[in-house]
Scaffold this motif. Structure first.
Motif, PDB file in Angstrom:
ATOM      1  N   ARG A  53       0.854  -1.187   0.000  1.00  0.00           N
ATOM      2  CA  ARG A  53       0.000   0.000   0.000  1.00  0.00           C
ATOM      3  C   ARG A  53       0.888   1.236   0.000  1.00  0.00           C
ATOM      4  O   ARG A  53       1.907   1.270   0.702  1.00  0.00           O
ATOM      5  CB  ARG A  53      -0.895   0.053   1.229  1.00  0.00           C
ATOM      6  CG  ARG A  53      -1.966  -0.997   1.246  1.00  0.00           C
ATOM      7  CD  ARG A  53      -2.984  -0.705   2.351  1.00  0.00           C
ATOM      8  NE  ARG A  53      -4.030  -1.688   2.332  1.00  0.00           N
ATOM      9  CZ  ARG A  53      -5.080  -1.662   1.521  1.00  0.00           C
ATOM     10  NH1 ARG A  53      -5.220  -0.675   0.676  1.00  0.00           N
ATOM     11  NH2 ARG A  53      -5.997  -2.587   1.565  1.00  0.00           N
ATOM     12  N   ALA A  54       0.472   2.213  -0.767  1.00  0.00           N
ATOM     13  CA  ALA A  54       1.211   3.474  -0.795  1.00  0.00           C
ATOM     14  C   ALA A  54       1.091   4.148   0.563  1.00  0.00           C
ATOM     15  O   ALA A  54       0.025   4.148   1.180  1.00  0.00           O
ATOM     16  CB  ALA A  54       0.648   4.378  -1.896  1.00  0.00           C
ATOM     17  N   GLY A  55       2.196   4.723   1.013  1.00  0.00           N
ATOM     18  CA  GLY A  55       2.218   5.485   2.256  1.00  0.00           C
ATOM     19  C   GLY A  55       2.382   6.957   1.958  1.00  0.00           C
ATOM     20  O   GLY A  55       2.220   7.400   0.818  1.00  0.00           O
ATOM     21  N   GLU A  56       2.731   7.700   2.978  1.00  0.00           N
ATOM     22  CA  GLU A  56       3.001   9.131   2.810  1.00  0.00           C
ATOM     23  C   GLU A  56       4.395   9.300   2.200  1.00  0.00           C
ATOM     24  O   GLU A  56       5.265   8.447   2.377  1.00  0.00           O
ATOM     25  CB  GLU A  56       2.939   9.843   4.159  1.00  0.00           C
ATOM     26  CG  GLU A  56       1.571   9.801   4.828  1.00  0.00           C
ATOM     27  CD  GLU A  56       0.515  10.603   4.072  1.00  0.00           C
ATOM     28  OE1 GLU A  56       0.864  11.601   3.411  1.00  0.00           O
ATOM     29  OE2 GLU A  56      -0.661  10.206   4.136  1.00  0.00           O
ATOM     30  N   GLY A  57       4.615  10.408   1.514  1.00  0.00           N
ATOM     31  CA  GLY A  57       5.912  10.656   0.905  1.00  0.00           C
ATOM     32  C   GLY A  57       6.242   9.550  -0.080  1.00  0.00           C
ATOM     33  O   GLY A  57       5.415   9.147  -0.885  1.00  0.00           O
TER      34      GLY A  57
END
Length: 194
Positions: A53-57
């Motif tokens: 899953r994509a995270g922050e930054g």
């Protein structure tokens, strides 16, 4: 992370990674790049079946449940399988940068044993970019995303063009992947280190 070797330390003129404007949004599932990938594909019965899953930054998260087929010692995960889980999670960072990159170097530290049936909570982050090199780090924790570290890695990924896969992959699989009528699947098959 401690103990970085010179080859894993970004040079002084490296730049911070920049998340591509069309990268998956934070929380969005990145999905498998290739059905037969041992790390993320659903077509491998004993594969890891990681779903990043994509995270922050420029970061991603994933979870990996250690199954009986992943044992190295009785009841414990094989170290190579744990390194593969970290490598696959690190490879997902390319989706956020929108580059095709392969593992150039992966240095793994095994901190504590990981029993069968444990869920390993993985987190990876790109730290710097220098030319075609992407410097990144990852951790695998047990007991939850904030649990104790069981395994960690530093890595350098190297940006490549799609020709890298076509020139080096086994012809049968390359032709089958290119022949898929679903052009999205064709593009995804060659976007991340298979």
């Amino acid at each position: 992370m401690s103990g970085r070797t010179t080859a894993l330390t970004p040079p002084g003129d490296a730049v911070p990674p920049v998340r591509h404007p069309e990268a998956p949004a934070p929380g969005e599932t990145i999905g498998s790049h290739y059905e037969h990938c041992f790390g993320c594909g659903g077509g491998q019965p004993h594969g890891l079946h990681l779903e990043a899953r994509a995270g922050e930054g420029v970061s991603v998260t994933a979870e990996f449940r250690v199954r009986e087929a992943h044992q190295g010692a009785p009841g414990l995960a094989h170290g190579g399988v744990l390194a593969t889980a970290l490598d696959e999670t690190l490879g997902s960072l390319g989706w956020l940068l929108r580059v095709i990159a392969v593992t150039g170097r992966l240095e793994t530290d095994f901190v504590r044993p990981v029993p069968v049936d444990t869920v390993l909570h993985l987190q990876a982050e790109a730290l710097a970019v220098h030319g075609r090199k992407i410097y990144c780090t990852a951790t695998g924790r047990i007991g939850g995303p904030d649990g104790p570290v069981a395994v960690q890695a530093d890595a350098v990924f190297v940006e490549v063009k799609v020709d890298h896969f076509i020139a080096n992959g086994r012809k049968q699989e390359i032709q089958a992947a290119l022949a898929d009528p679903d052009q999205v699947k064709v593009a995804r098959a060659f976007e991340v280190n298979p």
